[in-house]
Design a protein around this motif. Sequence first.
Motif: not given
Length: 138
Positions: A62-68, A104-106, A50-51
Amino acid sequence: MGAMTHNLLGGPPPTQLPDHVEAREMLESGIDPVEVAARFPEHPGAWASLADRAFDAGSVIESYAYARTGYHRGLDQLRRAGWKGHGPIPWEHEPNRGFLIALNALGRAAGAIGEEQEAHRCKTFLRDSSAAAADALS
């Protein structure tokens, strides 16, 4: 003498997360990661997917939240697997990849919003956990 089970370099042994077979197979078969995350919220790979999708669409927050979320779900599982806050988390062990991709995404999303300290921390943590993951994801 029995087989040696410790790291010869003196560090902690590699940590291997358990395989979430059904969740992993759903993602591999192309099922929407929203559905996988809803059914298996503990699976870091779903959140990592998702991230990545959100980041690719330009939705950095949104990417940050999913990655977190994927990162924290992975940390919980690492600790249950005996991880003590440092040591190898091998990319070569497929079930570890969701956590490593989320990490990595975070870092990528943190950098995109100017949170440089967090971006650097994530990049260093990734490299320290698995050089192979850092190379594969760079």
